[in-house]
Scaffold this active site. Sequence first.
Site, PDB file in Angstrom:
ATOM      1  N   CYS A   1     -68.870 -16.924 -14.013  1.00 48.06           N
ATOM      2  CA  CYS A   1     -67.931 -16.112 -13.384  1.00 48.06           C
ATOM      3  C   CYS A   1     -68.093 -14.641 -14.089  1.00 48.06           C
ATOM      4  O   CYS A   1     -68.443 -14.511 -15.253  1.00 48.06           O
ATOM      5  CB  CYS A   1     -66.831 -17.109 -13.992  1.00 48.06           C
ATOM      6  SG  CYS A   1     -65.512 -15.523 -13.286  1.00 48.06           S
TER       7      CYS A   1
ATOM      8  N   HIS B   1     -58.712 -28.411   3.253  1.00 55.48           N
ATOM      9  CA  HIS B   1     -60.047 -29.065   1.557  1.00 55.48           C
ATOM     10  C   HIS B   1     -60.096 -27.564   1.843  1.00 55.48           C
ATOM     11  O   HIS B   1     -61.300 -28.018   1.396  1.00 55.48           O
ATOM     12  CB  HIS B   1     -60.434 -30.156   2.564  1.00 55.48           C
ATOM     13  CG  HIS B   1     -59.907 -31.406   2.680  1.00 55.48           C
ATOM     14  ND1 HIS B   1     -60.775 -31.804   3.195  1.00 55.48           N
ATOM     15  CD2 HIS B   1     -58.479 -31.403   2.242  1.00 55.48           C
ATOM     16  CE1 HIS B   1     -59.889 -33.125   3.397  1.00 55.48           C
ATOM     17  NE2 HIS B   1     -59.010 -32.584   2.612  1.00 55.48           N
TER      18      HIS B   1
HETATM   19  P1  OAD Z   1     -65.968 -38.703   9.116  1.00 58.53           P
HETATM   20  O1  OAD Z   1     -66.882 -38.446   8.950  1.00 58.53           O
HETATM   21  O2  OAD Z   1     -65.040 -39.338   7.788  1.00 58.53           O
HETATM   22  O3  OAD Z   1     -64.621 -39.146   9.986  1.00 58.53           O
HETATM   23  C1  OAD Z   1     -65.767 -38.057  11.423  1.00 58.53           C
HETATM   24  C2  OAD Z   1     -64.914 -39.090  12.173  1.00 58.53           C
HETATM   25  O4  OAD Z   1     -65.664 -37.877  13.396  1.00 58.53           O
HETATM   26  C3  OAD Z   1     -65.389 -40.308  12.681  1.00 58.53           C
HETATM   27  O5  OAD Z   1     -64.582 -41.079  12.755  1.00 58.53           O
HETATM   28  C4  OAD Z   1     -66.703 -40.231  14.153  1.00 58.53           C
HETATM   29  O6  OAD Z   1     -66.467 -41.403  15.095  1.00 58.53           O
HETATM   30  C5  OAD Z   1     -66.065 -38.997  14.950  1.00 58.53           C
HETATM   31  N1  OAD Z   1     -66.548 -38.064  15.411  1.00 58.53           N
HETATM   32  C6  OAD Z   1     -67.906 -38.278  15.391  1.00 58.53           C
HETATM   33  N2  OAD Z   1     -69.044 -37.106  16.581  1.00 58.53           N
HETATM   34  C7  OAD Z   1     -67.611 -36.951  17.420  1.00 58.53           C
HETATM   35  C8  OAD Z   1     -67.257 -36.245  18.222  1.00 58.53           C
HETATM   36  N3  OAD Z   1     -68.412 -35.092  18.763  1.00 58.53           N
HETATM   37  N4  OAD Z   1     -66.246 -36.170  18.894  1.00 58.53           N
HETATM   38  C9  OAD Z   1     -64.451 -36.841  18.691  1.00 58.53           C
HETATM   39  N5  OAD Z   1     -65.372 -37.663  17.148  1.00 58.53           N
HETATM   40  C10 OAD Z   1     -66.145 -37.722  17.252  1.00 58.53           C
HETATM   41  O7  OAD Z   1     -64.976 -36.974   8.824  1.00 58.53           O
HETATM   42  P2  OAD Z   1     -63.743 -36.659   8.160  1.00 58.53           P
HETATM   43  O8  OAD Z   1     -62.004 -37.050   9.033  1.00 58.53           O
HETATM   44  O9  OAD Z   1     -62.815 -35.038   8.096  1.00 58.53           O
HETATM   45  O10 OAD Z   1     -63.244 -34.359   2.359  1.00 58.53           O
HETATM   46  O11 OAD Z   1     -63.809 -36.872   6.870  1.00 58.53           O
HETATM   47  C11 OAD Z   1     -62.223 -36.214   5.957  1.00 58.53           C
HETATM   48  C12 OAD Z   1     -62.799 -36.157   4.898  1.00 58.53           C
HETATM   49  O12 OAD Z   1     -63.662 -37.275   3.796  1.00 58.53           O
HETATM   50  C13 OAD Z   1     -63.414 -34.899   4.843  1.00 58.53           C
HETATM   51  O13 OAD Z   1     -62.281 -33.259   5.014  1.00 58.53           O
HETATM   52  C14 OAD Z   1     -63.996 -35.288   3.316  1.00 58.53           C
HETATM   53  C15 OAD Z   1     -64.665 -36.484   2.743  1.00 58.53           C
HETATM   54  O14 OAD Z   1     -63.646 -36.667   2.079  1.00 58.53           O
HETATM   55  C16 OAD Z   1     -63.223 -33.885   0.961  1.00 58.53           C
HETATM   56  O15 OAD Z   1     -64.622 -33.255   0.884  1.00 58.53           O
HETATM   57  C17 OAD Z   1     -61.788 -33.285   0.690  1.00 58.53           C
END
Ligand code: OAD
Length: 247
Positions: free
Chosen positions: A147, A119
């Site tokens: 820019c 990303h």
């Molecule tokens: P999310 O915020 O959707 O999910 C984070 C996950 O991490 C959740 O399921 C939490 O339960 C878990 N979590 C929180 N704290 C934790 C810890 N200390 N250890 C382990 N797990 C933990 O974030 P992403 O899955 O990264 O994209 O979201 C994916 C994408 O959604 C992001 O990159 C972003 C967003 O749209 C873009 O900006 C294109």
Amino acid sequence: MNFAPELISLLRGTSKLVALTGAGVSQESGLRTFRDAQTGLWAQYKPEELASPEAFRRDPKLVWDWYAWRREAVKGVRPNPGHYALAEMAKRVPEFILITQNVDGLHHMAGNRKLIELHGNIQRVRCAECYTLTETWGDDTESVPQCLVCGGLLRPDVVWFGEPLPRDQLEAAVEAARTCEVFFSIGTSGVVQPAASLAFAAHNRGAVVVEINAEPTPLTPKANYAFHGKSGEILPKLVTAVWENGR
Ligand code: OAD
């Protein structure tokens, strides 16, 4: 924490391991996950409403300021034990590929070099029109900086909702997922495509899937091993159990 002896011996012997990380991995560094509520000035907005080309077209300054605020938040944080454990794993497994959805650069800071940033990276800024990357800009201006090459508006070099992922990175990630022996999904809610499909692709190709997440996700029923808790606590224990104890 106890890890199954089969998992320990599998990891000791594996030659190709892929790990996909999400915002949860950086949570213990003090960064909010993507779907956590925002605070302060930004509490009234949902990230999905700011991280899009439409939002930027509608109100470029608002989106620019939100990223400037997030960039500042990232500047002050350091990798946590989960990031360092992944850097440690990279030294132990012959082929270790780390794919991240995070834009914070903390895996690189922790020492991971074979890194696919699906990303983008929040510290990079590029022109919204001609794609030229920019090293210097002012955050304190009345309007969005422009820019120097074409006069277009500058924007963060990250992927927004509705935008395609960088093709090279996506292809490399798909290839890695399809050919690995073990696939880790760590700190990701597994709801944003196409990243979320990588674990399923690995599973369909016969890889052993290991999930480490604070809570169950849509991947959990398919995972061969699922650990629910903090990645900054579980990953270092796993590295110790696999590569440091009883060797
Ligand atoms: P999310 O915020 O959707 O999910 C984070 C996950 O991490 C959740 O399921 C939490 O339960 C878990 N979590 C929180 N704290 C934790 C810890 N200390 N250890 C382990 N797990 C933990 O974030 P992403 O899955 O990264 O994209 O979201 C994916 C994408 O959604 C992001 O990159 C972003 C967003 O749209 C873009 O900006 C294109």
